[in-house]
Design a protein around this motif. Sequence first.
Motif, PDB file in Angstrom:
ATOM      1  N   PHE A  52      61.129   7.096  59.808  1.00 43.66           N
ATOM      2  CA  PHE A  52      61.830   6.126  58.969  1.00 43.66           C
ATOM      3  C   PHE A  52      61.954   4.780  59.679  1.00 43.66           C
ATOM      4  O   PHE A  52      61.739   3.727  59.084  1.00 43.66           O
ATOM      5  CB  PHE A  52      63.212   6.666  58.618  1.00 43.66           C
ATOM      6  N   VAL A  53      62.293   4.793  60.958  1.00 45.04           N
ATOM      7  CA  VAL A  53      62.501   3.548  61.697  1.00 45.04           C
ATOM      8  C   VAL A  53      61.175   2.871  62.036  1.00 45.04           C
ATOM      9  O   VAL A  53      61.016   1.657  61.880  1.00 45.04           O
ATOM     10  CB  VAL A  53      63.307   3.807  62.980  1.00 45.04           C
ATOM     11  N   LYS A  82      60.288  -0.849  60.239  1.00 43.81           N
ATOM     12  CA  LYS A  82      61.542  -1.596  60.170  1.00 43.81           C
ATOM     13  C   LYS A  82      61.951  -2.182  61.506  1.00 43.81           C
ATOM     14  O   LYS A  82      62.735  -3.128  61.554  1.00 43.81           O
ATOM     15  CB  LYS A  82      62.651  -0.679  59.638  1.00 43.81           C
ATOM     16  N   LEU A  83      61.483  -1.609  62.579  1.00 47.57           N
ATOM     17  CA  LEU A  83      61.799  -2.104  63.914  1.00 47.57           C
ATOM     18  C   LEU A  83      60.499  -2.332  64.665  1.00 47.57           C
ATOM     19  O   LEU A  83      59.715  -1.397  64.846  1.00 47.57           O
ATOM     20  CB  LEU A  83      62.670  -1.106  64.675  1.00 47.57           C
ATOM     21  N   SER A 117      70.912   0.366  65.175  1.00 50.22           N
ATOM     22  CA  SER A 117      72.048   1.273  64.988  1.00 50.22           C
ATOM     23  C   SER A 117      72.287   1.536  63.506  1.00 50.22           C
ATOM     24  O   SER A 117      72.605   2.662  63.105  1.00 50.22           O
ATOM     25  CB  SER A 117      73.309   0.711  65.650  1.00 50.22           C
ATOM     26  N   GLU A 118      72.121   0.516  62.662  1.00 52.50           N
ATOM     27  CA  GLU A 118      72.270   0.698  61.208  1.00 52.50           C
ATOM     28  C   GLU A 118      71.219   1.655  60.662  1.00 52.50           C
ATOM     29  O   GLU A 118      71.523   2.543  59.857  1.00 52.50           O
ATOM     30  CB  GLU A 118      72.140  -0.643  60.503  1.00 52.50           C
ATOM     31  N   LEU A 119      69.974   1.463  61.083  1.00 56.54           N
ATOM     32  CA  LEU A 119      68.889   2.314  60.588  1.00 56.54           C
ATOM     33  C   LEU A 119      69.092   3.762  61.006  1.00 56.54           C
ATOM     34  O   LEU A 119      68.878   4.686  60.212  1.00 56.54           O
ATOM     35  CB  LEU A 119      67.544   1.790  61.107  1.00 56.54           C
ATOM     36  N   LEU A 120      69.495   3.975  62.253  1.00 52.52           N
ATOM     37  CA  LEU A 120      69.731   5.340  62.721  1.00 52.52           C
ATOM     38  C   LEU A 120      70.870   5.996  61.939  1.00 52.52           C
ATOM     39  O   LEU A 120      70.775   7.161  61.541  1.00 52.52           O
ATOM     40  CB  LEU A 120      70.048   5.329  64.216  1.00 52.52           C
ATOM     41  N   ALA A 121      71.947   5.245  61.715  1.00 54.97           N
ATOM     42  CA  ALA A 121      73.079   5.805  60.967  1.00 54.97           C
ATOM     43  C   ALA A 121      72.686   6.115  59.530  1.00 54.97           C
ATOM     44  O   ALA A 121      73.075   7.156  58.978  1.00 54.97           O
ATOM     45  CB  ALA A 121      74.255   4.838  61.007  1.00 54.97           C
ATOM     46  N   SER A 128      75.611   3.791  56.811  1.00 57.09           N
ATOM     47  CA  SER A 128      75.755   2.959  58.010  1.00 57.09           C
ATOM     48  C   SER A 128      77.061   2.181  57.986  1.00 57.09           C
ATOM     49  O   SER A 128      77.273   1.291  58.801  1.00 57.09           O
ATOM     50  CB  SER A 128      74.579   1.971  58.100  1.00 57.09           C
ATOM     51  N   GLY A 129      77.950   2.514  57.053  1.00 56.22           N
ATOM     52  CA  GLY A 129      79.127   1.707  56.814  1.00 56.22           C
ATOM     53  C   GLY A 129      80.332   2.023  57.670  1.00 56.22           C
ATOM     54  O   GLY A 129      81.331   1.294  57.605  1.00 56.22           O
TER      55      GLY A 129
END
Length: 391
Positions: A52-53, A82-83, A117-121, A128-129
Amino acid sequence: MTAVERDDDATHEVQAPPPERVYAEELAFLARLDRGPRPPGWALTPRAVVLFVCGSRGGALELPKDVDAPSEVPRSLVIAEKLVGDRALVERSVVTLAGERGLLLVGEPGTAKSMLSELLAAAISGSSGMVVQGTAGTTEEHLRYGWNYALLLAKGPHREALVPSPVLAAMRAGALVRIEEVTRCLPEVQDALVSILSDRRLSVPELGRLEHARPGFNVIATANLRDRGVSEMSAALKRRFNFEQVPPIAVLEHEIALVKRRAVATLARVGEPLRVDDAVLEALVTAFRDLRAGRTVEGWSVDRPSTVMSTAEAVGVASALGLSAAYLDADRDPASLLPSHLLGVVLKDEPRDRGKLLAYWDSAVKRRAESGSARLWKQLYELRALLEEPA
């Protein structure tokens, strides 16, 4: 969906929807694609999180024929990158979280620590909130819990009067919580995390109870290398984290592609194309990289300004050039605006760094202009007067 994303109830628009909404289709697809083992509480397998990342490198992935999926989930999908960076960094981060160790992402400002960190969460917990923004004003309540004082005065300490922090909410949900800029918190506030990371429980002495973390709970924190001295982490807290340094993008072409992609997305939100030539974007990113490293791609030494010439800042300048063309003067050459925007970035931390940018113009930019290899560098050198201090 319009260029501006709408909230779930369709009553108002939001500027920056979270990744779990932006990439909802990808997350639903990946949840069905990889049926391998998942750590307790995880929405995806570790392999699927990395995919995903990092993306599928432009190739379309296919769901196995024996996998049932709702009609809104495609049978074939390209997973977007995304990264931009080291896949091994993402893999180590995922393994850290799967092993129930806290993850601390460190690096210079603007290196996409928060985005990672947002993508992992989003991939691991589906949200990611749950986040605490660390500042000098962050209190222990932000990491533990507070009280609804109206209920507290009316009925005394009881469960309904307790107001959970994002950390406690994540413990109850079995989800990831993000602590942004953890070193900006005071040391005594940071240390509220020590027992949480060690024991996976939180004591609420007012109620005489322990709050236990459900499977899937973990902490991702970020810290800027330049902020280490704000509030140094204690040795006890450091031992609870695995540290991963997020470096600047190593390859020029990759950074140019990222800056262009982000600028295109910014302009798309206002319904306009990006009217900035690739040559201008290349010059912009090249200048940022030269000043960030203190050395040009040719190997010439240059003075580094005090401010961090980050990729995020480069995205901001590229977007500003595109917005100027969209809103102000579409016929104006974006290259003519580039020196002034660069100066604005350089002067953020130290006004005297104007001299360093002028020196860069008189060395690297001038040498490129004289080489005749690129007309754009000659044009930029001729705009040197824009960098001089007003009389």
